[in-house]
Write an enzyme that holds these catalytic residues in place. Structure first.
Site, PDB file in Angstrom:
ATOM      1  N   TYR A 141       0.840  -1.190   0.000  1.00 42.64           N
ATOM      2  CA  TYR A 141       0.000   0.000   0.000  1.00 42.64           C
ATOM      3  C   TYR A 141       0.879   1.245   0.000  1.00 42.64           C
ATOM      4  O   TYR A 141       1.782   1.363   0.831  1.00 42.64           O
ATOM      5  CB  TYR A 141      -0.917  -0.034   1.225  1.00 42.64           C
ATOM      6  CG  TYR A 141      -1.878   1.127   1.381  1.00 42.64           C
ATOM      7  CD1 TYR A 141      -2.216   1.948   0.319  1.00 42.64           C
ATOM      8  CD2 TYR A 141      -2.462   1.392   2.606  1.00 42.64           C
ATOM      9  CE1 TYR A 141      -3.112   2.998   0.471  1.00 42.64           C
ATOM     10  CE2 TYR A 141      -3.371   2.434   2.777  1.00 42.64           C
ATOM     11  CZ  TYR A 141      -3.679   3.239   1.704  1.00 42.64           C
ATOM     12  OH  TYR A 141      -4.559   4.276   1.862  1.00 42.64           O
ATOM     13  N   CYS A 142       0.626   2.160  -0.941  1.00 46.56           N
ATOM     14  CA  CYS A 142       1.338   3.434  -1.001  1.00 46.56           C
ATOM     15  C   CYS A 142       2.850   3.176  -1.120  1.00 46.56           C
ATOM     16  O   CYS A 142       3.279   2.415  -1.980  1.00 46.56           O
ATOM     17  CB  CYS A 142       0.980   4.278   0.212  1.00 46.56           C
ATOM     18  SG  CYS A 142       1.648   5.962   0.204  1.00 46.56           S
ATOM     19  N   LEU A 143       3.669   3.765  -0.265  1.00 47.71           N
ATOM     20  CA  LEU A 143       5.109   3.543  -0.341  1.00 47.71           C
ATOM     21  C   LEU A 143       5.469   2.090  -0.072  1.00 47.71           C
ATOM     22  O   LEU A 143       6.514   1.616  -0.536  1.00 47.71           O
ATOM     23  CB  LEU A 143       5.830   4.448   0.664  1.00 47.71           C
ATOM     24  CG  LEU A 143       5.733   5.949   0.403  1.00 47.71           C
ATOM     25  CD1 LEU A 143       6.480   6.716   1.492  1.00 47.71           C
ATOM     26  CD2 LEU A 143       6.273   6.312  -0.956  1.00 47.71           C
TER      27      LEU A 143
END
Length: 592
Positions: A330-332
């Site tokens: 998720y995300c980074l």
């Protein structure tokens, strides 16, 4: 204690020297002591400027002002427009006094400052229209100036918007009819209570503390039953207890972003993606990142890969015996997972059965509005702040995110709390948002330089274990999720995973933003999504064309992903044996 014990001492010394002399300060080793003066000055200045580089702002302003000075046609256009706007406002004001005027400027759909009916009566409609006309003129003045770099244009336009948002008539009781009405109805009590709330916020800001959160991990959120099955200096690995009579043979590893506490994916029971997956027969593991402090300043981005993703995969394999694992980032965390997957593919490690990327970028050429705060000058300024304290603080990151949506997150909030006496509503997502993590000095500097500024992952120049890695080496199927109004990882940027890999990619576009778009359980009102499969041999379709040809489907995207995940999760088998260890959510997530 060495952070990277598997690297020869000579190489560790060379890396440490490079970090201390070059990447951290930008000075040769022989002059590191000179750098300390500059870094200390910039770190002190950062506390006064909200950690925004004044040099970056000055360069943008100078670029815009110089080119505007050399553009007499643009100046004439702006002068003519100013005269036309002034004439239009006088005409509208005169007609509005008689109650029969059409508003010349309509606010943007997301601008709710003047939505109350009171704003449409004289003289308030004249005040609001004057502001909107000024806002429109300044947008024209700061954009479209020939010769100004696109980045500087964005910065100048952004700064002008911040100044205008601060001067909006909705922010002041003398020019806000709604606030005046509430004050009359409550005899001024709203202003007294708002002043008390403002003093409390100011006191906490000066002390560097936060208001207590209403939803506590382990009590109200992060309550899906599980155990901590592995721990090192950077992560705790949580395995959740099965909640179905049979489970899929292939376990799932979730890699959250290190900028956030993991329980964004395990909020209240009805909002928990982890619980949803467990109830659908998946054996779920999730990484809980440590909240680093000054002693962790030299943790690198590669340490996050090794001590996070790779250590978790090794533990899952040893514990379950499963030769293959589904992985979700998720995300980074998705960016980190993509790096790890490319390095694994290059090294012949085929343990990943599938890869899911939630609002995660692997190409940073179009990173969205966050690019306003990231250039060489701004990164150097942030490095000075991180050098002094050893990490980037949550307050220093939160300020940038709030400025991106200052109308919603700063001024509208202060209007509600200080003038109207409407406190924020407590919910699990808001509490999580106030519970962010710090980032180590070295890791965050490496992330900004190698990924954000130099885009090395997308250009096959990102180095792992001495060799560049390429996303085209990934052969595991990919499921990528973009969110339509995501300003952190714009969906068109997330979409770039398709041309950058040589494998089957299923792309899904959901409504919502970076967080609310992902935390979208079945039953969430107003949700819809589009999804299609892109075979690796198929010709490329651009994002706008893709959006135009794919049918929109109502509801949450979770069932569509879970159905895809189940196809890559093997047959149903008996649940794994229970494990021992500290109860979830563990200790790292509780670190302040």
């Amino acid at each position: 204690m060495n952070i990277r014990d598997d690297i020869p001492p000579s190489e560790q010394r060379r890396e440490a020297s490079t970090w201390q002399g070059g990447a951290r300060a930008g000075y040769p080793e022989s002059r590191v002591e000179h750098a300390h003066i500059d870094l200390a000055l910039n770190a002190w200045l950062g506390r006064l400027t909200g950690y925004i580089s004044p040099a970056a702002l000055a360069a943008a302003w100078q670029d815009w002002a110089a080119h505007l000075l050399l553009s007499p046609a643009k100046q004439t256009e702006l002068a003519v427009q100013a005269a036309a706007d002034w004439s239009e406002w006088l005409r509208y004001s005169a007609a509005a006094m008689l109650g029969n005027a059409d508003e010349p400027v309509r606010p943007l759909a997301q601008d709710k400052r003047f939505s109350d009916p009171l704003w449409h009566a004289w003289p308030w409609n004249g005040i609001s229209q004057g502001f909107l006309l000024s806002q429109k003129w300044w947008h024209r003045a700061t954009s479209g100036v020939r010769g100004v770099s696109p980045h500087h244009t964005d910065v100048v336009t952004f700064v002008a918007r911040q100044l205008l948002d601060g001067m909006a008539p909705s922010n002041f009781i003398a020019t806000n009819p709604v606030a005046q009405q509430v004050t009359l109805q409550r005899g001024g009590e709203n202003l007294v209570r708002g002043a008390v709330r403002a003093v409390g916020d100011l006191r906490r800001a000066l002390a560097g503390t936060h208001a207590p959160v209403a939803f506590k991990p382990g009590r109200d959120v992060a309550i899906t039953p599980g155990k901590v099955v592995m721990s090192n200096r950077l992560v705790e690995l949580i395995r959740y207890e099965p909640a179905a009579p049979q489970v899929h043979a292939v376990p799932l590893l979730i890699v959250p972003a290190w900028i956030m506490k993991y329980y964004i994916l395990d909020l209240s029971s009805h909002n928990s993606l982890v619980r949803y997956l467990v109830e659908h027969g998946h054996t779920v593991y999730i990484i809980s990142w440590k909240n680093p402090d000054a002693d962790d300043r030299d943790l690198s981005l590669d340490d996050y890969r090794r001590l996070g993703v790779m250590a978790a995969l090794d533990t899952i394999e040893a514990q379950t015996g499963a030769p293959r694992v589904n992985a979700c980032g998720y995300c980074l965390g998705g960016t980190l997972l993509a790096i790890a997957a490319a390095a694994m593919a290059r090294g012949g490690d085929h343990r990943l059965a599938s890869i899911t990327l939630l609002a995660a970028q692997v190409d940073f050429t179009e990173p969205g509005e966050l690019s306003l705060f990231i250039d060489d000058s701004q990164v150097a300024f942030l490095e000075a702040v991180m050098w002094q304290q050893g990490y980037l603080d949550t307050r220093q990151m939160a300020g940038a995110f709030q400025l991106l949506r200052s109308n919603d997150l700063i001024w509208s909030r202060r209007l509600r709390q200080y003038l109207l006496d409407i406190p924020d509503k407590d919910n699990d997502l808001a509490s999580w948002n106030a519970d962010a993590t710090r980032m180590p000095c070295r890791m965050h500097s490496e992330y900004l330089h190698t990924l954000f500024l130099k885009n090395r992952l997308a250009s096959q120049r990102y180095i792992v274990d001495g060799h560049p890695v390429a996303l085209t080496d990934i052969k595991a199927p990919v499921f990528a999720v973009g969110a339509m109004t995501d300003h952190v990882a714009p969906w068109r940027s997330v979409y770039k995973i398709i041309p950058l890999t040589d494998t089957e990619v299923t792309f899904l576009l959901t409504t919502g933003g970076h967080n609310a778009g992902v935390v979208s359980p079945p039953g969430t009102p107003g949700r819809s999504y589009q999804v299609s499969v892109h075979p690796h041999e198929a010709p490329y379709i651009g994002p706008d064309a893709w959006q135009a040809i794919n049918r929109r489907q109502d509801g949450s995207w979770w069932p569509a992903w879970e159905s895809w995940l189940a196809r890559h999760a093997g047959s149903l088998v008996a649940p794994p044996d229970p494990v021992t260890g500290p109860a979830a959510p563990g200790s790292y997530v509780l670190q302040p």
